[in-house]
Design an enzyme around this catalytic site. Structure first.
Site, short mmCIF file in Angstrom:
data_model
loop_
_atom_site.label_atom_id
_atom_site.label_comp_id
_atom_site.label_asym_id
_atom_site.label_seq_id
_atom_site.Cartn_x
_atom_site.Cartn_y
_atom_site.Cartn_z
N HIS A 181 -25.85 33.87 -0.15
CA HIS A 181 -27.00 34.65 -0.59
C HIS A 181 -27.80 33.99 -1.71
CE1 HIS A 181 -28.85 38.62 -1.96
NE2 HIS A 181 -29.08 38.59 -0.66
N HIS A 192 -37.53 43.14 -4.74
CA HIS A 192 -36.43 42.38 -4.17
C HIS A 192 -35.71 41.60 -5.28
CE1 HIS A 192 -34.46 39.22 -1.59
NE2 HIS A 192 -34.25 40.29 -0.85
#
Length: 580
Positions: free
Chosen positions: A248, A479
């Site tokens: 990630h 985000h």
């Protein structure tokens, strides 16, 4: 032309995508229209999204002979990239949350790579046809200099004009700006990579032919075999040891022709939507010059140990193509870096006598306990992320026992009786998302699901609205992921973390406690972030909040304070609302 695998659920707004994939429902509406914005859109569709997509079709395929042209090729009014410089564009659809709480994304069906070489080259057009926010070239070095000592930016928001001129807003094109140095090679480590879109930016930056190493986490058919078509690109899929783990991390290395380099740590995936109307954060290092050939092995380290921590992190990938960059980092002068490197790597990790806890929230806690100024226990821990994992049946289970227990630490001498600080979580409500620039589709970057939410009803009392009017981003869904403690009364920030890590056990780690052995911190994901500690950044105990203090600029929080708690009738936005 291939049919988009997501059909009616496609919410892409990238012209490249519509040049390569057809959509039966859009074609039906488009063919019945007059080509000038007058369409009869069925009520079952989001009219706002459909209108946007139809405008793209109008631009790509003018009404006169549109169907023939669409079937034959992509017209010359398309942006000048992707088909001629990459193996295709991203067709990723909506995200979802897997059982570990990490974000995943659906990938398009594999393409026939034999067709890729046959794609026609597209004529070069103005950069503004491809990138919505374009700032003057050659100015980024000055902007970065003015951003000191924090070097932290938020991405420019397409539909929020004030952000286009905000001193601490940034575009991807600016990161590649020649004023920062003449780029000779780059590395992109990221979860989602739309290689066509990325290479479009490289094209406009004049570095399309420079070596690019891509490490990616999400399945991407477009990256398979890309080196056959673009030999300067090496793409490696990061394999994970467990099924629900995620690579990630979002990090860049920029290598310059004078031997120097730069590190960029970000929260944004490398595809269009993440740089459009979503709030993202980035930290950009100073330029890191090459050390003299006869420099000592330990030369060029920062006071925060950033270089050593970064190299230890990269070694964990066990990818041979990273070795030249690890060597380059070792031979670079990182002494100007004033933040700590925070990493998470998959596996079980125990405290060592040399480094203490190496990764995850335990690493953050170890740094805070050594360097953070004493903090009153009444000061809450503020968390903010774009997804939430499965946190347990109550706030004590993991949030307090593991996570906040690490984040509450400071340099107060051991032995003093301490209280557990309050925990607050900033996460967009349904109302935040529905009022966003993209309407309900603004929640496409918030993969928190109903199944997980239903198991942790206690969380709602800790939830705070997303509001960022001071930074002109209240309607740009976050985000970004950040963690901090601040004192409103004293207008002070004690520390701040910018990271790729969402609020989840997979990202930060969970202690596997046993009375017989030393506690082991289990981490599933690769994650990377930076910790801003005042003593290393400004030489003081706290950062100023809101206003400058004695010549020290205020810390640029990405959201408004004081926070706004959820009202009784508020509810968190859930990805299920987009799938119903």
């Amino acid at each position: 032309m291939k049919e988009c695998p997501y059909g009616e659920k496609c919410y892409r707004k990238n012209p490249i995508h519509f040049g390569e994939f057809s959509h039966a429902h859009l074609d039906a509406i488009f063919e019945k229209g007059n080509g000038s914005g007058d369409y009869d859109i069925p009520v079952k569709y989001s009219s706002e999204m459909i209108q946007t997509q139809l405008k793209l079709l109008e631009k790509l395929f003018p009404k006169s002979g549109a169907k023939k042209e669409k079937e034959a090729n992509v017209c010359a009014s398309n942006p000048p990239v992707t088909a001629s410089i990459s193996s295709g564009s991203s067709t990723s659809g909506s995200s979802s949350t897997n059982p570990s709480g990490s974000s995943t994304s659906r990938s398009a069906a594999p393409q026939d790579t034999s067709n890729l070489a046959k794609k026609q080259k597209l004529n070069a057009k103005n950069i503004r046809d491809y990138i919505p926010v374009v700032l003057e070239k050659g100015k980024m070095a000055q902007k970065l200099e003015r951003a000191a000592p924090y070097n932290m930016f938020l991405t420019a928001i397409t539909d929020s004009k004030p952000t286009h001129s905000e001193p601490l807003s940034i575009t991807l094109q600016e990161i590649l700006d020649e004023s920062l140095g003449e780029i000779e090679s780059t590395v992109q480590i990221n979860f989602m990579v739309d290689i066509g879109w990325l290479l479009g930016h490289y094209y406009f930056a004049g570095i399309l032919d420079k070596p690019l190493l891509v490490l990616y986490g999400d399945e991407s058919p477009e990256l398979l075999g890309i080196s056959k078509f673009k030999p300067q690109v090496t793409a490696i899929h990061v394999r994970m040891p467990t099924p629900f783990a995620t690579s990630h991390t979002k990090m860049m290395f920029l290598g310059y022709s004078d031997g120097s380099m730069r590190v960029v740590i970000s929260t944004a995936n490398l595809y269009e939507d993440d740089w459009h109307n979503r709030t993202q954060g980035l930290w950009i290092s100073p330029k890191l010059p090459a050390l003299p050939e006869d420099a000592d092995t330990g030369a060029g380290e920062s006071r925060t140990g950033f270089k050593q921590d970064l190299m230890l992190y990269l070694v964990e990938y066990k990818i041979s193509q990273l070795q030249p960059w690890i060597a380059r980092i070792r031979k670079s002068d990182f002494s100007a870096i004033n933040v700590f490197f925070l990493g998470s790597v998959p596996g079980g990790h125990r405290e060592s006598t040399v480094r203490g806890h190496p990764w995850g929230h335990a690493r953050l806690g170890a740094i805070l306990s050594k360097h953070a100024a004493p903090i009153d226990d009444r000061i809450p821990v503020i968390c903010q992320s774009s997804s939430i994992g499965s946190l347990g049946p109550n706030v004590q289970a993991w949030i307090q026992q593991d996570f906040v227990n690490s984040l509450k630490k400071d340099s107060t001498p051991v032995g003093k009786l301490r209280q557990m600080p309050a925990f607050k979580m900033i996460y967009p409500s349904f109302g935040n998302v529905s009022g966003s620039h993209d309407g309900m589709l603004g929640g496409g970057c918030l993969p928190y699901g109903k199944n997980t939410n239903d198991k942790q009803p206690w969380l709602k009392e800790h939830l705070q609205q997303w509001k960022a009017s001071d930074r002109h981003r209240s309607r740009a869904m976050p985000h970004i992921k950040s963690y901090t403690r601040y004192n409103l009364e004293q207008q002070s920030v004690y520390w701040f973390v910018l990271t790729s890590a969402n609020l989840s056990k997979a990202a930060w780690g969970c202690f596997n406690k046993s009375s017989n052995i030393q506690p082991c911190l289990r981490i599933a994901n690769y994650e990377v972030g930076v910790l801003f500690l005042p003593r290393f950044v400004t030489g003081e105990d706290t950062f100023p909040l809101g206003n400058n203090r004695d010549g020290v600029p205020a810390f640029p929080l990405p959201y408004d304070v004081p926070l706004t708690p959820y009202a009784s009738d508020d509810k968190p936005f859930l990805m299920d609302y987009l799938q119903g």
